[in-house]
Design a protein around this motif. Structure first.
Motif, PDB file in Angstrom:
ATOM      1  N   HIS A 127     -62.450 -10.431  11.248  1.00 46.99           N
ATOM      2  CA  HIS A 127     -62.214 -11.395  10.182  1.00 46.99           C
ATOM      3  C   HIS A 127     -63.454 -11.833   9.413  1.00 46.99           C
ATOM      4  O   HIS A 127     -63.325 -12.517   8.404  1.00 46.99           O
ATOM      5  CB  HIS A 127     -61.508 -12.625  10.747  1.00 46.99           C
ATOM      6  N   SER A 128     -64.632 -11.478   9.848  1.00 51.40           N
ATOM      7  CA  SER A 128     -65.834 -11.928   9.145  1.00 51.40           C
ATOM      8  C   SER A 128     -66.861 -10.805   9.064  1.00 51.40           C
ATOM      9  O   SER A 128     -66.806  -9.830   9.814  1.00 51.40           O
ATOM     10  CB  SER A 128     -66.457 -13.127   9.865  1.00 51.40           C
ATOM     11  N   THR A 129     -67.807 -10.993   8.155  1.00 49.25           N
ATOM     12  CA  THR A 129     -68.896 -10.017   8.022  1.00 49.25           C
ATOM     13  C   THR A 129     -69.744 -10.003   9.287  1.00 49.25           C
ATOM     14  O   THR A 129     -70.214  -8.937   9.704  1.00 49.25           O
ATOM     15  CB  THR A 129     -69.756 -10.339   6.785  1.00 49.25           C
ATOM     16  N   ALA A 130     -69.911 -11.145   9.913  1.00 49.12           N
ATOM     17  CA  ALA A 130     -70.675 -11.195  11.166  1.00 49.12           C
ATOM     18  C   ALA A 130     -70.008 -10.338  12.239  1.00 49.12           C
ATOM     19  O   ALA A 130     -70.688  -9.592  12.965  1.00 49.12           O
ATOM     20  CB  ALA A 130     -70.814 -12.635  11.645  1.00 49.12           C
ATOM     21  N   GLU A 131     -68.683 -10.427  12.335  1.00 54.89           N
ATOM     22  CA  GLU A 131     -67.955  -9.592  13.300  1.00 54.89           C
ATOM     23  C   GLU A 131     -68.069  -8.120  12.940  1.00 54.89           C
ATOM     24  O   GLU A 131     -68.209  -7.269  13.825  1.00 54.89           O
ATOM     25  CB  GLU A 131     -66.484  -9.992  13.357  1.00 54.89           C
ATOM     26  N   LEU A 132     -68.017  -7.809  11.643  1.00 55.07           N
ATOM     27  CA  LEU A 132     -68.191  -6.419  11.206  1.00 55.07           C
ATOM     28  C   LEU A 132     -69.558  -5.901  11.621  1.00 55.07           C
ATOM     29  O   LEU A 132     -69.692  -4.777  12.098  1.00 55.07           O
ATOM     30  CB  LEU A 132     -68.051  -6.306   9.684  1.00 55.07           C
ATOM     31  N   THR A 133     -70.580  -6.723  11.428  1.00 56.42           N
ATOM     32  CA  THR A 133     -71.943  -6.330  11.781  1.00 56.42           C
ATOM     33  C   THR A 133     -72.066  -6.114  13.280  1.00 56.42           C
ATOM     34  O   THR A 133     -72.633  -5.110  13.727  1.00 56.42           O
ATOM     35  CB  THR A 133     -72.946  -7.393  11.308  1.00 56.42           C
TER      36      THR A 133
ATOM     37  N   LEU B 144     -69.714  -5.330  15.333  1.00 56.71           N
ATOM     38  CA  LEU B 144     -68.961  -4.118  15.650  1.00 56.71           C
ATOM     39  C   LEU B 144     -69.789  -2.866  15.329  1.00 56.71           C
ATOM     40  O   LEU B 144     -69.865  -1.937  16.131  1.00 56.71           O
ATOM     41  CB  LEU B 144     -67.651  -4.095  14.892  1.00 56.71           C
ATOM     42  N   ALA B 145     -70.414  -2.861  14.161  1.00 56.70           N
ATOM     43  CA  ALA B 145     -71.228  -1.701  13.750  1.00 56.70           C
ATOM     44  C   ALA B 145     -72.362  -1.468  14.744  1.00 56.70           C
ATOM     45  O   ALA B 145     -72.641  -0.325  15.114  1.00 56.70           O
ATOM     46  CB  ALA B 145     -71.779  -1.932  12.356  1.00 56.70           C
ATOM     47  N   ILE B 146     -72.990  -2.544  15.183  1.00 58.98           N
ATOM     48  CA  ILE B 146     -74.089  -2.417  16.161  1.00 58.98           C
ATOM     49  C   ILE B 146     -73.564  -1.863  17.472  1.00 58.98           C
ATOM     50  O   ILE B 146     -74.148  -0.958  18.067  1.00 58.98           O
ATOM     51  CB  ILE B 146     -74.790  -3.765  16.348  1.00 58.98           C
ATOM     52  N   THR B 147     -72.434  -2.405  17.914  1.00 59.36           N
ATOM     53  CA  THR B 147     -71.828  -1.955  19.166  1.00 59.36           C
ATOM     54  C   THR B 147     -71.466  -0.473  19.101  1.00 59.36           C
ATOM     55  O   THR B 147     -71.620   0.256  20.084  1.00 59.36           O
ATOM     56  CB  THR B 147     -70.574  -2.788  19.492  1.00 59.36           C
ATOM     57  N   LEU B 148     -70.997  -0.041  17.941  1.00 54.92           N
ATOM     58  CA  LEU B 148     -70.589   1.365  17.778  1.00 54.92           C
ATOM     59  C   LEU B 148     -71.766   2.290  17.493  1.00 54.92           C
ATOM     60  O   LEU B 148     -71.605   3.488  17.408  1.00 54.92           O
ATOM     61  CB  LEU B 148     -69.570   1.468  16.633  1.00 54.92           C
ATOM     62  N   GLY B 149     -72.945   1.714  17.320  1.00 55.44           N
ATOM     63  CA  GLY B 149     -74.118   2.538  17.034  1.00 55.44           C
ATOM     64  C   GLY B 149     -74.167   3.060  15.628  1.00 55.44           C
ATOM     65  O   GLY B 149     -74.788   4.079  15.342  1.00 55.44           O
ATOM     66  N   LEU B 150     -73.503   2.375  14.711  1.00 54.75           N
ATOM     67  CA  LEU B 150     -73.513   2.804  13.308  1.00 54.75           C
ATOM     68  C   LEU B 150     -74.740   2.246  12.626  1.00 54.75           C
ATOM     69  O   LEU B 150     -75.163   2.641  11.630  1.00 54.75           O
ATOM     70  CB  LEU B 150     -72.238   2.336  12.590  1.00 54.75           C
TER      71      LEU B 150
END
Length: 73
Positions: free
Chosen positions: A59-65, A67-73
């Protein structure tokens, strides 16, 4: 957001361009900067990110960020 969604399979549910858009946003770029780098309109970038949010219940850009870090993107 539940961390249980953040598995290697999560990245596979995202289209390559969605992953690329997520990578740019997580790097701190704006929608417009992301669009220019990807050769798209900012509306297309917005659509990609709305799809990502819907697919992964984010729901937020912080959560997107995060998630991206967790996924190694």
């Amino acid at each position: 957001m539940s961390l249980t969604l953040e598995t290697p399979h999560t990245a596979a549910t995202l289209a390559p361009r969605e992953q690329e858009a997520l990578r740019h946003i997580a790097a701190g770029r704006t929608y417009l900067q992301t669009a220019r780098h990807m050769g798209l309109s900012k509306h297309t970038v917005d659509a990609y990110l709305r799809r990502i949010r819907a697919k992964l219940n984010v729901h937020s850009t912080a959560e997107l960020t995060r998630l991206a870090i967790t996924l190694g993107l």
